[in-house]
Design a protein around this motif. Sequence first.
Motif, mmCIF file in Angstrom:
data_model
loop_
_atom_site.group_PDB
_atom_site.id
_atom_site.type_symbol
_atom_site.label_atom_id
_atom_site.label_comp_id
_atom_site.label_asym_id
_atom_site.label_seq_id
_atom_site.Cartn_x
_atom_site.Cartn_y
_atom_site.Cartn_z
ATOM 1 N N SER A 71 0.848 -1.205 0.000
ATOM 2 C CA SER A 71 0.000 0.000 0.000
ATOM 3 C C SER A 71 0.880 1.250 0.000
ATOM 4 C CB SER A 71 -0.886 -0.011 1.251
ATOM 5 O OG SER A 71 -1.722 1.109 1.295
ATOM 6 N N PRO A 72 0.442 2.310 -0.727
ATOM 7 C CA PRO A 72 -0.770 2.422 -1.547
ATOM 8 C C PRO A 72 -0.556 1.830 -2.934
ATOM 9 C CG PRO A 72 0.395 4.511 -1.546
ATOM 10 C CD PRO A 72 1.178 3.599 -0.645
ATOM 11 N N LYS A 73 -1.514 1.049 -3.372
ATOM 12 C CA LYS A 73 -1.463 0.387 -4.672
ATOM 13 C C LYS A 73 -2.715 0.821 -5.423
ATOM 14 C CE LYS A 73 -1.765 -4.082 -4.709
ATOM 15 N NZ LYS A 73 -2.094 -4.156 -3.306
ATOM 16 N N PRO A 74 -2.625 1.903 -6.201
ATOM 17 C CA PRO A 74 -3.801 2.608 -6.703
ATOM 18 C C PRO A 74 -4.912 1.730 -7.286
ATOM 19 C CG PRO A 74 -1.853 3.839 -7.254
ATOM 20 C CD PRO A 74 -1.381 2.544 -6.646
ATOM 21 N N ASP B 43 -4.595 6.785 -5.801
ATOM 22 C CA ASP B 43 -5.304 5.655 -5.208
ATOM 23 C C ASP B 43 -6.737 6.040 -4.842
ATOM 24 O OD1 ASP B 43 -5.744 3.125 -4.085
ATOM 25 O OD2 ASP B 43 -4.879 3.684 -2.150
ATOM 26 N N SER B 44 -6.897 7.175 -4.192
ATOM 27 C CA SER B 44 -8.233 7.635 -3.790
ATOM 28 C C SER B 44 -9.127 7.869 -5.008
ATOM 29 C CB SER B 44 -8.127 8.925 -2.975
ATOM 30 O OG SER B 44 -7.420 8.702 -1.772
ATOM 31 N N GLN C 219 -1.023 8.228 -3.208
ATOM 32 C CA GLN C 219 -2.232 8.107 -2.389
ATOM 33 C C GLN C 219 -3.401 8.871 -2.996
ATOM 34 O OE1 GLN C 219 -0.402 9.547 1.195
ATOM 35 N NE2 GLN C 219 0.014 7.495 1.996
ATOM 36 N N GLU C 220 -3.132 10.017 -3.579
ATOM 37 C CA GLU C 220 -4.184 10.780 -4.251
ATOM 38 C C GLU C 220 -4.724 10.012 -5.459
ATOM 39 O OE1 GLU C 220 -4.730 15.081 -6.564
ATOM 40 O OE2 GLU C 220 -2.951 14.709 -5.336
ATOM 41 N N GLU D 33 -5.102 -1.290 3.552
ATOM 42 C CA GLU D 33 -5.754 -0.054 3.958
ATOM 43 C C GLU D 33 -7.140 0.125 3.349
ATOM 44 O OE1 GLU D 33 -4.458 1.924 6.139
ATOM 45 O OE2 GLU D 33 -2.442 1.060 6.239
ATOM 46 N N HIS D 34 -7.451 -0.629 2.278
ATOM 47 C CA HIS D 34 -8.690 -0.389 1.547
ATOM 48 C C HIS D 34 -9.381 -1.693 1.173
ATOM 49 C CE1 HIS D 34 -6.109 3.172 0.501
ATOM 50 N NE2 HIS D 34 -7.183 3.768 0.960
ATOM 51 N N LEU E 296 4.850 9.406 -2.430
ATOM 52 C CA LEU E 296 3.710 8.662 -1.883
ATOM 53 C C LEU E 296 2.440 9.499 -1.759
ATOM 54 C CD1 LEU E 296 5.295 6.264 0.763
ATOM 55 C CD2 LEU E 296 4.554 5.778 -1.578
ATOM 56 N N PRO E 297 2.520 10.804 -1.399
ATOM 57 C CA PRO E 297 1.270 11.588 -1.387
ATOM 58 C C PRO E 297 0.565 11.609 -2.745
ATOM 59 C CG PRO E 297 2.967 12.741 -0.152
ATOM 60 C CD PRO E 297 3.638 11.567 -0.822
#
Length: 348
Positions: A40-43, A317-318, A314-315, A49-50, A310-311
Motif C-alpha cells: 500500500s498504496p497500490k492505486p 489511489d483515492s 495516495q491521491e 488499507e482499503h 507517496l502523497p
Amino acid sequence: MNPNNIAFSCHIPGRVEESPAPGLIARCAQLAMLLEVSASPKPGNVDREHNYPDTCFEHFVASSVAVYPVFELAARSREGIGTLLKSAVSESSAWQQGGNTHFGAFLLLIPLAMAAGEISRDPSHSGKAGFQLASGECESLAARAHTFVRATDCEDAIEFYRAFGHAGVRVNSVDEFDLEDPEATADLRKQNITLYDLMEIARGYDLIANEWTSGFGRCLEGAKNILEFMQARNCEAEAFTGGSVSSCSGTGINEAIVYTFLKLLSRHRDTFIQTKFDTETADYVSYRAGEILSGWEASGKTASSFASILPAVQEFDSELLEKRINPGSTADIIIAGLFITLLGGLRF
C-alpha cells in the motif's frame, strides 16, 4: 526465450532453503500473493488499507493460504494445468466469500510453479539441501512455463471453463467460444481446442493470455524491477553514515512493490480495466501512473527517496477507489514477479 530481452539474475547469493522443493515453491507462491495484497498504496486495488464493498483484504489473505496444496501439487506435476486451475479456484472459494480474488494469478503461478518443480529436479539441483533458482535460471523458468502452457490440451480448456464459471470472473469472452455459454465445452471438444488455443485467441485484449503466448516476459519484467529497487535501496542503506537512523527505514519490500506496480501500469495497459470500463479509461490510468513516476525519476531516482511521491500515489489511489477502477491484471503480474524473485532467494 525471453521476448523482452530482459537479462538479469534473480539469484541471491548465500540463500539456500532447508526445505523439500515442492513445499518451498508453494510457500513462495503463497508469500507472493500475500505481499501483493498487503502492499500500500497500490492505486485502485484492495490492500491492507482499503476494501471494496464485496471483496476485502481478508478475502485475499484467506485465498492465499487456502491454495497451498494446489501449488505444492503443481510443483510435482508436468501436466493438468486446467485441473490444477479448477482446484485452485475451488480451494480459494471454500475459504472465503469475497468472490474472485486470484483467478489471473493462478493462471500465471500454476505453470510457473510447474516449471520451478521441473528445474528443482534437474541434476544441477540434485543432492542439495534446499532449492533456489540459480543465476540465469529466471529465463529458463519462463521458457519452461511457456513449454507447459503450449502443451495444454482440450481437457485443460474444458476445466478452464468450469473454473471460470465457479470463480465468477469478469473477462472478455473468447470470440468463438462464449465463456458464459454452457454449450461452449461441447464446441471445444468438437473442434479439439486447447487451453493454449484459447489464450492465443484472447492475447490481443487480455494481459494474462498475452503472457501465456509471449513467454511470461512481463512477469520477468516485474521481477527485474522489484530486484533492482531492493538492491538499490539496500546499497543506499549500507552506504548511509549519518550516525543515527538510516534513511531507508523498514524492509523496503512494500515500496518495491508499489514502485513496480506503477512502473508496469505505466508501460502496459491493464486489460481488466479495459474489460470493466473501456480502452480510454485504461490508457488514462497508465498515463497517470507514468506521470507520477516521471517526477520521481527526474529528481534523481534514489530508492530511499521514493517516499517523496507517496502523497501523489495516495491521491491517485483515492481517485481510482472512488471510481472503482482496479488494475487487477497488473496485480496478477506483480504476484508472478514476486514469485520469481522469492524463488531466486529474495528475503527482506
